[in-house]
Design an enzyme around this catalytic site. Structure first.
Site, PDB file in Angstrom:
ATOM      1  N   ARG A  98      14.282  -7.560  12.141  1.00 37.21           N
ATOM      2  CA  ARG A  98      13.564  -6.718  13.107  1.00 37.21           C
ATOM      3  C   ARG A  98      12.453  -7.533  13.766  1.00 37.21           C
ATOM      4  O   ARG A  98      11.873  -8.430  13.155  1.00 37.21           O
ATOM      5  CB  ARG A  98      12.960  -5.499  12.407  1.00 37.21           C
ATOM      6  CG  ARG A  98      13.975  -4.500  11.866  1.00 37.21           C
ATOM      7  CD  ARG A  98      13.266  -3.220  11.459  1.00 37.21           C
ATOM      8  NE  ARG A  98      14.188  -2.213  10.957  1.00 37.21           N
ATOM      9  CZ  ARG A  98      14.384  -1.938   9.671  1.00 37.21           C
ATOM     10  NH1 ARG A  98      13.729  -2.620   8.751  1.00 37.21           N
ATOM     11  NH2 ARG A  98      15.225  -1.000   9.297  1.00 37.21           N
TER      12      ARG A  98
ATOM     13  N   LYS B 214       0.826  -1.216   0.000  1.00 37.72           N
ATOM     14  CA  LYS B 214       0.000   0.000   0.000  1.00 37.72           C
ATOM     15  C   LYS B 214       0.859   1.264   0.000  1.00 37.72           C
ATOM     16  O   LYS B 214       0.575   2.211  -0.721  1.00 37.72           O
ATOM     17  CB  LYS B 214      -0.925   0.038   1.223  1.00 37.72           C
ATOM     18  CG  LYS B 214      -1.988  -1.016   1.277  1.00 37.72           C
ATOM     19  CD  LYS B 214      -3.043  -0.694   2.323  1.00 37.72           C
ATOM     20  CE  LYS B 214      -2.483  -0.389   3.693  1.00 37.72           C
ATOM     21  NZ  LYS B 214      -1.706  -1.489   4.279  1.00 37.72           N
TER      22      LYS B 214
END
Length: 218
Positions: free
Chosen positions: A157, A14
């Protein structure tokens, strides 16, 4: 005037498509988080109210968010329209947006299966000092686990770990499945309703871009 709502799971692309749409049609990408931070920083009346609510550890109400949206889209950079990314999140917010007279032209959903999202996000590796990112499949470093420039270790991460990604997808589906049904139903109702479009986010970024542009320019 082109007002767009972007829907899709985390990792669907997006953000990338929003940037491409923003540049092509000269309209800003708006997120509620950015709006809140800007209003608080500028010390607007709504910003002061939001700050007091947040400082008290409470959630900002839908009414306040809608008022922030109305304030934001009245600014000069929204004269050609805007892109809402990550808002509305619920049917109540969607209904409040409509009741506030904020007309939406297009609702764009970028669909990607959960397993593909997990593969995309859990395969990411980062060199934290520089911010450079890699992917074990799609964009591997020259030496496994090492940054191309410094040779330092790459890390995964916490947000990219599979269990975290699946939790985020669960939250997205719980919140957004009903919203997708809502906008599909509204689109079928016809008059003054936003058009609904579903794009296959597993396709090449440029292909998805071209398909979205064709609809928006149509």
């Amino acid at each position: 005037m082109l007002r767009i709502i972007l829907l899709g799971p985390p990792g669907a692309g997006k953000g990338t498509q929003a940037q491409l749409i923003s540049k092509e049609f000269n309209i800003p990408q708006i997120s509620t988080g950015d709006m809140l931070r800007a209003a608080i920083k500028e010390g607007t009346e709504l910003g002061k109210i939001a700050k007091s609510v947040m400082d008290a550890g409470q959630l900002v109400s839908d009414e306040l968010i809608i008022n922030l949206v109305k304030e934001r889209i009245a600014q000069p950079d929204c004269v050609n329209g805007c892109i809402f990314d990550g808002f509305p999140r619920t049917i109540a917010q969607a209904q409040a947006l409509a009741e506030a007279g904020v007309a939406i032209d297009h609702v764009i959903e970028i669909s990607v299966p959960d397993d593909e999202i997990v593969s995309r996000m859990s395969g990411r590796r980062a060199h934290l000092p520089s911010g450079r990112t890699y992917h074990v499949i799609y964009n591997p470093p020259k030496v496994e686990g090492k940054d191309d420039i410094t040779g330092e270790d790459l890390v995964q991460r916490d947000d990219d770990k599979e269990e975290v990604v699946r939790d985020r997808l669960g939250v997205y589906h719980a919140q957004t499945a009903a919203l997708i049904d809502h906008y599909q139903s509204v689109a079928k109702s016809g008059e003054n309703a936003p058009a609904y479009h579903d794009f296959d986010g597993t396709k090449d970024i440029n292909t998805v871009r071209d398909e979205i542009f064709a609809v928006l320019k149509g």
